[in-house]
Design an enzyme around this catalytic site. Structure first.
Site, short mmCIF file in Angstrom:
data_model
loop_
_atom_site.label_atom_id
_atom_site.label_comp_id
_atom_site.label_asym_id
_atom_site.label_seq_id
_atom_site.Cartn_x
_atom_site.Cartn_y
_atom_site.Cartn_z
N CYS A 1 0.85 -1.19 0.00
CA CYS A 1 0.00 0.00 0.00
C CYS A 1 0.88 1.24 0.00
CB CYS A 1 -0.88 -0.02 1.25
SG CYS A 1 -1.93 1.41 1.45
N PRO A 2 0.59 2.25 -0.76
CA PRO A 2 -0.58 2.51 -1.60
C PRO A 2 -0.35 2.18 -3.08
CG PRO A 2 0.63 4.55 -1.34
CD PRO A 2 1.40 3.48 -0.59
#
Length: 194
Positions: free
Chosen positions: A11-12
């Site tokens: 993430c992201p």
């Protein structure tokens, strides 16, 4: 159909990769390969919030998300109209009150994600332990420098830098004082405190 493999990305990155693929896509259909769990949920929510219908197929390793890039409905949510400058006030080198390692990872991801947003803050003010983010050894010096190059004013508290013996180790932005920080916060159209 263009296929983008977002599996095994932290993430992201899956959402950022999806955003870039949509911006660059000349194809009518796009297939995104994502891991199960957070990546699948985050990418699906990102697409749906932008009006795309998502067809999902479970794979041996993750999911295939198919979208028709020409058939997007109007987004379900609209950003609120902003007036005045946005200032981000950071008072810690981590985000949240949980484990230190997670908090530092969340802060790093937040700063990196800012680079992908269409609207940037006008200023980022770093107080207390947040000055560690702007100094030598920080994992976010490079993304903060990119933000500064994009016009974001990066300001670190001089008193805080002195307290942590880091003034000579400042790597991005400039030194500020409490008067200038308070003045910037009071004049801002919106302040986001992290």
């Amino acid at each position: 159909m263009k296929t983008i493999d977002c599996r095994n990305m932290a993430c992201p990155a899956p959402v950022v990769t999806t955003k870039k693929a949509l911006e660059e896509s000349g194809a009518e259909k796009l297939e995104l390969l994502v891991d199960a769990g957070a990546a699948r949920e985050n990418v699906t929510r990102f697409l749906q919030n932008r009006g795309y219908q998502v067809a999902e197929t479970e794979l041996e390793q993750g999911f295939a998300l198919r979208i028709d890039t020409t058939a997007a409905a109007p987004p379900r949510t609209q950003a609120a109209h902003k007036s005045g400058e946005t200032v981000i006030l950071l008072t810690s080198d981590r985000l949240g009150d949980g484990p230190e390692e997670l908090g530092k990872l969340l802060m790093k991801n937040f700063v990196i994600t800012l680079l992908e947003l269409p609207d940037l803050p006008s200023r980022m003010i770093f107080l207390n332990t947040a000055v560690h983010l702007t100094t030598e050894g920080s994992e976010v010096v490079e993304p903060l420098q990119k933000l500064a190059n994009m016009g974001v004013e990066v300001l670190s508290c001089g008193l805080c830098l002195d307290f942590f013996h880091k003034k000579e180790k400042l790597k991005v932005g400039s030194v500020t004082n409490m008067y200038n920080s308070a003045e910037a916060l009071m004049a801002a159209g919106s302040v986001i405190k992290l």
